[in-house]
Design an enzyme around this catalytic site. Structure first.
Site, PDB file in Angstrom:
ATOM      1  N   HIS A 155      -7.300 -14.708 -23.175  1.00  0.00           N
ATOM      2  CA  HIS A 155      -6.011 -15.258 -22.748  1.00  0.00           C
ATOM      3  C   HIS A 155      -5.223 -15.829 -23.922  1.00  0.00           C
ATOM      4  CE1 HIS A 155      -6.157 -15.233 -18.269  1.00  0.00           C
ATOM      5  NE2 HIS A 155      -7.474 -15.249 -18.450  1.00  0.00           N
ATOM      6  N   ASP A 162      -4.465 -13.670 -15.170  1.00  0.00           N
ATOM      7  CA  ASP A 162      -5.262 -13.769 -13.952  1.00  0.00           C
ATOM      8  C   ASP A 162      -4.285 -13.703 -12.790  1.00  0.00           C
ATOM      9  OD1 ASP A 162      -7.555 -14.148 -15.471  1.00  0.00           O
ATOM     10  OD2 ASP A 162      -7.432 -16.335 -15.365  1.00  0.00           O
ATOM     11  N   GLU A 244     -14.646 -10.237 -13.143  1.00  0.00           N
ATOM     12  CA  GLU A 244     -13.629 -11.063 -12.474  1.00  0.00           C
ATOM     13  C   GLU A 244     -12.550 -10.157 -11.884  1.00  0.00           C
ATOM     14  OE1 GLU A 244     -12.204 -13.710 -15.513  1.00  0.00           O
ATOM     15  OE2 GLU A 244     -14.057 -14.896 -15.559  1.00  0.00           O
TER      16      GLU A 244
END
Length: 273
Positions: A155, A162, A244
């Site tokens: 990130h 996300d 994820e």
């Protein structure tokens, strides 16, 4: 020496002493003043300036996250990305809007100081205030070993986000109240923390193997919802992190080896971005 001359000399000496004291104080103040925050490169933009229709729910600006407090470096609840990543999200949003959906981002660019905050929290084994929701089945001593927390995050390079999908018209998200009873992030959708997104099988930031994008236990509509997000984004250059379902990185990344630390704030950006 006349009385007037002595008085004048005394005045000059006193003035010089005050001037020296003031200069020394200013020098000491400058030496201890905190350095100015770094700024983002010119090709970082606020997502809202590229697509104002994408919903933003920046969790790390709030206490509703696995730490339980606002995370260092999040000074405004906004999504910042490199321009290519933001433009690719805009293209994905255009496709989803035609189907009656919208993207919703939980996190975008993340400063290194925020990652450092996560690391400090992970090392404090006594702080397990949010365990009941975000990592009920994970021993906190294993967060680094199991890959949930790391010293660096993609990130911080500016092209990772996300996100999830929301059916339109979007219902308001129920506000989180610190101290409220926590429900496991993998509980059925009508039992876990209410989120206006499609049912993805777990909540966001769920430290559990059920959050793996293609976990075989996730079937039916939950799997279909994950695949809708995955197929939409992958056609536009995003790559999913298999562990994820919400984590996607635009490639090629403009800054594949640079981890930035400017705050999440409009002041970090070039004016007009």
């Amino acid at each position: 020496m006349t009385r007037l001359t002595r008085a004048l000399r005394g005045t000059i000496t006193a003035f010089a002493a005050v001037l020296a004291l003031t200069t020394a104080s200013a020098t000491a103040s400058a030496a201890t003043r905190a350095p100015a925050d770094p700024k983002a490169p010119a090709d970082f933009v606020a997502l809202s300036s590229v697509d104002a229709t994408i919903i933003q729910e920046i969790r790390y600006f709030t206490p509703h996250n696995f730490v339980g407090e606002r995370i260092d470096g999040y000074r405004q609840p906004m999504c910042i990305l490199t321009r290519p990543a933001a433009q690719a999200l805009h293209a994905a949003q255009q496709q989803l809007l035609r189907k009656g959906y919208s993207l919703k981002v939980y996190d975008c660019y993340r400063p290194q100081r925020a990652v450092d905050h996560f690391v400090r929290w992970a090392k404090d084994l006594d702080d397990q205030a949010m365990k009941g929701e975000f990592y009920p089945r994970v021993d906190k001593t294993r967060l680094f070993q199991d890959g949930y927390i790391a010293q660096r995050s993609g990130h911080s390079r500016g092209s990772t986000t996300d996100l999830t999908i929301v059916r339109l018209p979007a219902r308001p998200t129920h506000p989180y109240v610190p101290g409220q009873p926590l429900v496991p992030c993998y509980a059925p959708k009508d039992e876990r923390f209410p989120d206006n997104s499609l049912d993805m099988g777990t909540g966001f930031d769920c430290f559990d193997t059920l959050a793996h994008t293609l976990d075989p236990r996730i079937q039916g509509q939950q799997r279909a919802n994950r695949l809708l997000l995955k197929s939409t984004l992958e056609k536009l250059g995003f790559v999913n992190l298999a562990e994820e379902w919400w984590h996607y990185t635009y490639q090629p990344e403009p800054y594949p080896d640079t981890y930035f630390d400017f705050p999440v704030s409009r002041a970090s950006l070039t004016p007009g971005h």
